[in-house]
Scaffold this active site. Structure first.
Site, PDB file in Angstrom:
ATOM      1  N   LYS A  35      33.062  86.131 123.162  1.00 15.70           N
ATOM      2  CA  LYS A  35      32.670  85.731 124.520  1.00 15.70           C
ATOM      3  C   LYS A  35      31.504  84.741 124.443  1.00 15.70           C
ATOM      4  CE  LYS A  35      29.852  89.917 124.786  1.00 15.70           C
ATOM      5  NZ  LYS A  35      29.832  91.306 125.262  1.00 15.70           N
ATOM      6  N   ARG A 130      27.920 100.338 134.051  1.00 18.25           N
ATOM      7  CA  ARG A 130      28.273  98.992 134.511  1.00 18.25           C
ATOM      8  C   ARG A 130      29.762  99.006 134.873  1.00 18.25           C
ATOM      9  NH1 ARG A 130      26.104  94.994 129.861  1.00 18.25           N
ATOM     10  NH2 ARG A 130      28.097  95.752 129.094  1.00 18.25           N
ATOM     11  N   TYR A 252       0.895  71.996 127.300  1.00 18.01           N
ATOM     12  CA  TYR A 252       0.723  72.286 128.729  1.00 18.01           C
ATOM     13  C   TYR A 252      -0.090  73.552 128.924  1.00 18.01           C
ATOM     14  CZ  TYR A 252       4.388  68.942 130.067  1.00 18.01           C
ATOM     15  OH  TYR A 252       5.119  67.822 130.289  1.00 18.01           O
ATOM     16  N   MET A 300       9.799  71.159 127.326  1.00 18.63           N
ATOM     17  CA  MET A 300      11.227  70.919 127.469  1.00 18.63           C
ATOM     18  C   MET A 300      11.844  70.386 126.181  1.00 18.63           C
ATOM     19  SD  MET A 300      13.313  68.548 130.193  1.00 18.63           S
ATOM     20  CE  MET A 300      12.845  69.457 131.647  1.00 18.63           C
TER      21      MET A 300
HETATM   22  C1  LIG Z   1      29.867  92.066 124.023  1.00 18.07           C
HETATM   23  C2  LIG Z   1      30.645  93.299 123.858  1.00 18.07           C
HETATM   24  C3  LIG Z   1      30.834  93.870 122.598  1.00 18.07           C
HETATM   25  C4  LIG Z   1      30.142  93.354 121.356  1.00 18.07           C
HETATM   26  O1  LIG Z   1      28.854  93.922 121.290  1.00 18.07           O
HETATM   27  P1  LIG Z   1      27.861  93.576 120.066  1.00 18.07           P
HETATM   28  O2  LIG Z   1      26.672  94.388 120.342  1.00 18.07           O
HETATM   29  O3  LIG Z   1      27.575  92.103 120.160  1.00 18.07           O
HETATM   30  O4  LIG Z   1      28.596  93.928 118.832  1.00 18.07           O
HETATM   31  C5  LIG Z   1      31.660  94.971 122.481  1.00 18.07           C
HETATM   32  N1  LIG Z   1      32.252  95.494 123.578  1.00 18.07           N
HETATM   33  C6  LIG Z   1      32.080  94.992 124.811  1.00 18.07           C
HETATM   34  C7  LIG Z   1      32.753  95.635 125.976  1.00 18.07           C
HETATM   35  C8  LIG Z   1      31.272  93.883 124.994  1.00 18.07           C
HETATM   36  O5  LIG Z   1      31.096  93.386 126.219  1.00 18.07           O
END
Ligand SMILES: *Cc1c(COP(=O)(O)O)cnc(C)c1O
Length: 357
Positions: A35, A130, A252, A300
């Site tokens: 992802k 969630r 800054y 930046m």
């Molecule tokens: C992102 C995600 C993972 C991977 O988790 P990591 O901690 O990066 O290994 C596994 N399962 C779900 C549902 C996720 O959203």
């Protein structure tokens, strides 16, 4: 010469880190989680580097479809599933597996079934709060999903909130086992932390994210201890050097004061490249392979670093912001975040160089 920042992506690291997960969970299928553009590393690049992957898990539909169209034949799982019934025909056409985590998705499957059955992961909420069905209604949700005939296969799934910490997975496993007792279906529970630390969670399918990219999911165990190799090295160079007197400030807001005469290096890398603006004075950085620290606020396009430990540093000196020689987890810890966030934030303006092609 162009602006000297670049991100090296070490292709061999993906296969190596994938094998680390395989060794920990030898009886499970390992889905590589890609992802967020493969945690900033490039979805197509990671897929190409991992032809041996049992499958991939992502959550952006367009990326999943592109991955399928590129010729990958094994499983591709959508971790958040579908958002509208209109996506179901695409899921069926591209043979994408979907998470089914809520009542609304069940209803869409009942009312607008896909043209062909799809692989489903029924997600149960074991404490993350969630996504997922409450444990008490998991069996009823399963029966409804089976009754739709939209599911080609069903895997029971959960996601741990505390697999990386001292709380572990005990409570979540109890809830999952209570919710699924007597059901003989495949299971998918483990993220990177659970793959590495909790063998009892491995089951049929695990989901490897952060460790695939060579960072640690744990606050107290380094990537190196876990045998992981960093996949991303963010590099740049000094584009200026300033000799400043005692009491001068840098950057800054003047948040850094020189306690004595010192040399400050100016690095072509700022928050518009993905470097965290909240990294405080003292965040580690390598100059000519020597570990030193930031001095002054991240801006930046530039950061400023203390050159005291690197007297030979000059314009053009090599800088590593994270990666080879400097764990991303060290930078993240100082900046009050995690490696995940830094990787994902790599900005599109940073040129990527594939190493090891
Ligand atoms: C992102 C995600 C993972 C991977 O988790 P990591 O901690 O990066 O290994 C596994 N399962 C779900 C549902 C996720 O959203």
């Amino acid at each position: 010469m162009s602006r000297p920042i670049r991100a090296d992506i070490h292709l061999a690291a993906f296969g190596h880190n994938y094998r680390v997960a395989r060794e920990h969970a030898p009886k499970s299928r390992v889905l590589a989680v890609v992802k967020a553009n493969a945690y900033g590393h490039g979805l197509a690049r990671v897929a190409k580097a991992l032809p041996e992957a049992d499958g991939f898990a992502t959550l952006e539909l367009d990326g999943a479809v592109r991955l399928r169209d590129s010729g990958f034949a094994r499983e591709i799982l959508l971790l958040e599933g579908f958002f509208e019934a209109s996506e179901l025909s695409q899921l069926a056409a591209s043979r994408l597996a979907t998470s089914v985590h809520c009542e609304e998705q069940l209803r869409m499957l009942e009312v607008s079934p896909p043209p062909a059955p799809i692989d489903c992961y029924l997600k149960i909420n074991t404490g993350m709060n969630r996504l997922g069905f409450a444990p008490e209604v998991a069996k009823a949700a399963l029966e409804r999903l089976q009754a739709t005939r939209a599911a080609k296969s069903i895997t029971l799934m959960t996601h741990f909130a505390t697999a990386d910490g001292p709380e572990g997975v005990h409570e979540a496993m109890n809830r999952f086992e209570a919710a699924t007792r007597g059901i003989s279906l495949p299971r998918s529970l483990a993220n990177s932390a659970a793959i590495l630390a909790h063998p009892r969670t491995h089951a049929e399918t695990v989901r490897q994210g952060i460790s695939l990219y060579g960072a640690t999911p744990f606050a107290d165990r380094s990537a190196q201890e876990l045998g992981l190799l960093p996949a991303m090295t963010l590099r740049s160079r000094l584009i200026a050097v300033q000799d400043i007197g005692p009491g001068e400030h840098v950057g800054y807001g003047g948040t850094f004061f020189a306690p004595h005469a010192m040399r400050i290096g100016v690095v072509a890398c700022g928050y518009a490249d993905g470097y965290p603006r909240h990294a405080p004075n003292g965040t580690p950085v390598l100059v000519e392979g020597v570990r030193t620290v930031t001095a002054g606020r991240v801006s930046m396009d530039m950061i400023t670093v203390d050159l005291t430990p690197v007297p030979g540093a000059r314009l053009g000196s090599e800088v590593v912001l994270w990666g080879e020689g400097l764990p991303i987890d060290d930078v993240a810890a100082t900046a009050g975040t995690v490696g995940y966030e830094l990787m994902c934030a790599l900005a599109p303006r940073v040129p990527v160089v594939e190493i090891g092609v």
